[in-house]
Design an enzyme around this catalytic site. Structure first.
Site, PDB file in Angstrom:
ATOM      1  N   CYS A 116       0.813  -1.221   0.000  1.00 30.60           N
ATOM      2  CA  CYS A 116       0.000   0.000   0.000  1.00 30.60           C
ATOM      3  C   CYS A 116       0.848   1.273   0.000  1.00 30.60           C
ATOM      4  O   CYS A 116       0.344   2.350  -0.300  1.00 30.60           O
ATOM      5  CB  CYS A 116      -0.963   0.010   1.190  1.00 30.60           C
ATOM      6  SG  CYS A 116      -2.156  -1.329   1.109  1.00 30.60           S
ATOM      7  N   HIS A 258      -3.179   7.394   2.199  1.00 31.46           N
ATOM      8  CA  HIS A 258      -3.572   6.065   1.735  1.00 31.46           C
ATOM      9  C   HIS A 258      -4.933   5.726   2.339  1.00 31.46           C
ATOM     10  O   HIS A 258      -5.198   5.985   3.505  1.00 31.46           O
ATOM     11  CB  HIS A 258      -2.534   5.023   2.149  1.00 31.46           C
ATOM     12  CG  HIS A 258      -3.022   3.639   1.886  1.00 31.46           C
ATOM     13  ND1 HIS A 258      -3.528   3.257   0.662  1.00 31.46           N
ATOM     14  CD2 HIS A 258      -3.123   2.553   2.690  1.00 31.46           C
ATOM     15  CE1 HIS A 258      -3.900   1.997   0.727  1.00 31.46           C
ATOM     16  NE2 HIS A 258      -3.674   1.544   1.951  1.00 31.46           N
ATOM     17  N   ASN A 288     -10.018   0.017  -0.226  1.00 28.80           N
ATOM     18  CA  ASN A 288      -8.560   0.120  -0.212  1.00 28.80           C
ATOM     19  C   ASN A 288      -8.016  -0.450  -1.527  1.00 28.80           C
ATOM     20  O   ASN A 288      -8.063  -1.654  -1.749  1.00 28.80           O
ATOM     21  CB  ASN A 288      -8.015  -0.667   0.994  1.00 28.80           C
ATOM     22  CG  ASN A 288      -6.500  -0.634   1.088  1.00 28.80           C
ATOM     23  OD1 ASN A 288      -5.812  -0.183   0.174  1.00 28.80           O
ATOM     24  ND2 ASN A 288      -5.975  -1.126   2.190  1.00 28.80           N
TER      25      ASN A 288
END
Ligand code: COA
Length: 331
Positions: A116, A258, A288
């Site tokens: 990520c 993020h 996500n």
């Protein structure tokens, strides 16, 4: 090292698949509820790649948009960095497939794996090449087909993730230009590698029955422990970026974090005293999307007219590894 050059974002692009999977849809196959997912994560829906889509096909669409908005042709691209944890195949790199699709054959193309945090790691690598004066145009792309590596029977992880891609064309500009990447900071701590992992031992033991039976080719996560670490690391590395650039929160126009969990972002914002209205959030729509979440955020915010020339954005990321980082961009 003082350089006469720096990197600047000259173009952005993003792509998400058409297929929408809502929390309500998930209620049909899992012991979960729209209410639980919304309050614990902020996610309402996510996108799922079609059978004929993959990290490379989504990346190519986003990259093409970034090239068009930067008015750079594919043969002017010197390097293609694809940040992904869901490559089309183990090798060759997803970036090589993107290169072929774009016909950008004057570039060096490769993938990086920082999960990520990938996009900020990619940005940092590209920044060094541009600052050094070695290259002029670098595509940095975050692209993920997360739906292919989530266990759709595990309610604690599958509700979180979605598919999509985002890209930037970074250009070498002179230091005296007002726009640019003002800083990148990246970190890793491999002692926390067990927090989020796809443990299937392809490189250690090959594809094997035990890993298949144990569903080890899918994401396994200690959600609670990850949450706490994420808040701390993301807050600290954002503060580091602000201090490095002598910026106060008031000087920053947006925080583009993020998108792992709305509550992680809110906890970071509270720690930093960062006003919620300055935070770019897309998690409600896309979940996500790992390395794609930051550049999808750029494009989403730009299309909504939230990013204007001269604005300053601070980026903050955390991901499996553990990896984390921050960057500051002047648009
Ligand atoms: N629907 C309903 N209940 C669920 C559920 C779901 N989708 N997922 C988990 N639960 C249950 C658990 O089984 C547990 O039940 P129990 O108390 O009976 O054991 C309960 O909800 C609480 O679980 P917990 O894991 O403590 O919830 P949480 O508040 O920590 O939220 C996450 C779980 C995954 C949303 C949260 O920990 C998180 O977002 N962590 C960070 C993950 C992340 O960001 N990863 C990527 C980093 S890049």
């Amino acid at each position: 090292m003082n350089s006469i050059f720096k990197a600047a974002v000259a173009g952005t692009g993003a792509y998400v698949p058409e297929k929408v999977l809502t929390n309500k849809d998930l209620e049909k196959s899992l012991d979960t509820s729209d209410e639980w997912i919304t309050t614990r994560t902020g996610i309402k829906e996510r996108r799922i790649a079609a059978d004929n889509e993959s990290a490379s096909t989504m990346a190519a669409v986003a990259a093409r948009q970034a090239l068009e908005s930067a008015e750079v042709s594919p043969d002017e691209v010197d390097m293609i960095i694809v940040c992904t944890s869901t490559p089309d195949v183990l090798f060759p790199s997803t970036a090589c497939f993107v290169q072929k699709e774009l016909q950008a054959f004057n570039s060096a193309a490769y993938d990086i794996s920082a999960v990520c945090s990938g996009f900020v790691f990619g940005l940092s690598i590209a920044e060094q090449y541009l600052k050094a004066g070695r290259y002029e145009n670098i595509l940095v792309i975050g692209s993920e087909a997360n739906s292919r590596i989530v266990d759709w029977s595990d309610r604690s992880t599958c509700i979180l993730f979605g598919d999509g891609a985002g890209a930037v064309l970074l250009k070498r500009v002179e230091q005296k230009e007002s726009i640019g990447v003002l800083s990148t900071h990246i970190y890793s701590d491999g002692s926390l590698s067990d927090l989020i992992v796809v443990p299937g031992a392809i490189g250690k033991a090959g594809v094997n029955k035990k890993d298949i039976d144990d569903k080890n080719y899918f994401i396994k996560m200690s959600g609670n422990a990850t949450f706490k670490v994420a808040v701390k690391r993301m807050s600290n590395v954002i503060l580091e970026a602000l201090e490095y650039n002598n910026l106060k929160i008031d000087d920053v126009d947006h925080l583009i974090p993020h998108q792992a969990n709305q509550r992680i972002v809110s906890a970071v914002a509270e720690k930093l005293n960062f006003p919620e209205e300055k935070i770019i959030m897309t998690i409600q729509k896309y979940g996500n999307t790992s390395a794609a979440s930051i550049p999808i955020g750029f494009e989403d915010a730009k299309r909504a007219g939230k990013i204007k020339p001269g604005d300053i954005s601070v980026l903050g990321v955390v991901g499996a590894g553990l990896t984390w980082g921050s960057a500051v961009i002047k648009w």
